[in-house]
Design a protein around this motif. Sequence first.
Motif, PDB file in Angstrom:
ATOM      1  N   GLN A  50    -113.043  10.090  18.281  1.00 32.09           N
ATOM      2  CA  GLN A  50    -112.316   9.490  19.401  1.00 32.09           C
ATOM      3  C   GLN A  50    -113.264   8.705  20.287  1.00 32.09           C
ATOM      4  O   GLN A  50    -112.944   7.600  20.730  1.00 32.09           O
ATOM      5  N   ARG A  51    -114.475   9.286  20.511  1.00 29.40           N
ATOM      6  CA  ARG A  51    -115.464   8.620  21.354  1.00 29.40           C
ATOM      7  C   ARG A  51    -115.831   7.264  20.745  1.00 29.40           C
ATOM      8  O   ARG A  51    -115.870   6.240  21.435  1.00 29.40           O
ATOM      9  N   SER A  54    -112.899   4.936  20.914  1.00 20.18           N
ATOM     10  CA  SER A  54    -112.711   4.518  22.305  1.00 20.18           C
ATOM     11  C   SER A  54    -113.762   3.501  22.714  1.00 20.18           C
ATOM     12  O   SER A  54    -113.468   2.543  23.436  1.00 20.18           O
ATOM     13  N   GLY A  58    -112.627   0.066  23.779  1.00 18.77           N
ATOM     14  CA  GLY A  58    -113.044  -0.209  25.159  1.00 18.77           C
ATOM     15  C   GLY A  58    -113.878  -1.476  25.233  1.00 18.77           C
ATOM     16  O   GLY A  58    -113.709  -2.288  26.143  1.00 18.77           O
ATOM     17  N   ILE A 124    -111.242   9.321  27.033  1.00 12.97           N
ATOM     18  CA  ILE A 124    -111.604   8.629  25.785  1.00 12.97           C
ATOM     19  C   ILE A 124    -110.513   8.728  24.724  1.00 12.97           C
ATOM     20  O   ILE A 124    -110.647   8.149  23.656  1.00 12.97           O
ATOM     21  N   GLY A 125    -109.466   9.440  24.999  1.00 15.36           N
ATOM     22  CA  GLY A 125    -108.395   9.517  24.004  1.00 15.36           C
ATOM     23  C   GLY A 125    -107.186  10.264  24.514  1.00 15.36           C
ATOM     24  O   GLY A 125    -107.303  11.116  25.401  1.00 15.36           O
TER      25      GLY A 125
ATOM     26  N   THR B  19    -105.939   6.455  20.641  1.00 19.72           N
ATOM     27  CA  THR B  19    -106.542   5.403  21.467  1.00 19.72           C
ATOM     28  C   THR B  19    -105.542   4.340  21.921  1.00 19.72           C
ATOM     29  O   THR B  19    -105.621   3.871  23.047  1.00 19.72           O
TER      30      THR B  19
END
Lengths: 281, 190
Positions: A50-51, A54, A58, A124-125, B19
């Motif tokens: 997820q990081r 993201s 992002g 982040i998610g 996301t």
Amino acid sequence: MAATDIRQRTAVLFIAVMLGHIILISAQVNSRAGVPLLEVVTFGTFAEVQRAASTVTGGVRTAWKGYVNLRGVRAENEQLKKQLADLQVQFQQERAAAEHAHQLEALLGFQRQVGVQTIAAGVIGAGASPDFRTMTVDRGSSAGLKANMAVISPSGVVGRVVTVASRAAKVQLLVDRNAGAGALVERSRAQGVVLGSGEDLLRMDYVSGIADVKPGDTIVASGIDGIYPKGFLIGKVESVDRGAGIFKVIRVRPAVDFNRLEEVLVVTTPPQANAAGGGVS
Amino acid sequence: MKGAVIAVIIAIALALQTTLARYVTPGANAIDLVFVAVVYISLTGGPVAGLMAGAIAGLAQDALAATGVSVISIGAGVATARSIIGVGGLAKTVVGFVTGIIGTQFIVARPIPRALVFFAATMGHAIIFLGLYSVLDPNYGGTSYGTIASQAGANALAGVLLFQVSESLPGIVDRRRSMSGGMHINRRLD
């Protein structure tokens, strides 16, 4: 013959998978344990995915915004937003402090500190399933986060930390169907429990049928659950009905827009549960 | 369909779900991209692929989204709630398997029949999921019909779009190849 074999194998596989699920569910239903280790490991691993995802999305979003907006205006806007967020948090703390000053316990000398220590964390998610309303933040046990810490935003109460990995944590949003918080009506001080419904509105249970509650009333955290800081905003009463039993049926619109959260604050100093008998486990 | 392909599709769907999905359809009406992926795999790969995809995706979602047990007690009352790993897995396994059978028994090749399958699959999933929870957890609140219907609509739309994209992609690539090939021949002729 071959077709029959394939059908049989498919059926066996289906039964085996179903059996596996049933065993898995049964094991949990019989157990009174909180969070399984499997969940923590899976969550910790996936949080890194997820990081990364993201970071990529992002980066793309930031680059896009950078092209579309003027750089200077955007920076100024971000700064103003941050200032506004800080002031809103400060305002909530001031309001909670003012309430405390007016209460009987203040007269009796039981003044408590309202100021809370917080750690800022980025979202982040979102949750992996719409059936559970959770989100992942980019701070974990290495930043001092622990399970059952309250998560707030400048608008109000967001939820609580339920699973902590070293560099990420899962936050259960207040609107999740398994979430709840001790709450009270700010105007009349009527107490109850605010519960998530999995949908956009919260419901407030265990409020006496004779309690004074009106649409538009502000609902704040009572602090009685030992998680959420007292006085922090939960939402506003949307509707009040007389229930079939002795309690009112109250719908509450949350103060926080859970879909627009980018940054949150994790409260690292949880309030003590009220002596009247409250808590969350 | 190979297991690795199923795992990759589900992993991509999970990443997109966590996301991007919240920006597309916010709140309780959120689209379930993982579920859409399961139904897509079932319709294209058959019942075995469907049940495997359902089991993997459901368990992954359960494990990632589960919130454990919470007991909130105040003077006025006690509220207990729990999340159970496996309920979503079981619901998606059944839906994946049944959808896979439908995909092999009927011709589901046009947008409207596909949308209907996605819609019905979402409703079926909700019935199993909510039914199991209401049996296992007496305090389970349930979900309104409106929310389920809007989720089903969103999933149906996403499923049809996924099929359109996946079917038109090879054609676009071929056209590009043939165009670049033609240009290459023209250049050589010049």
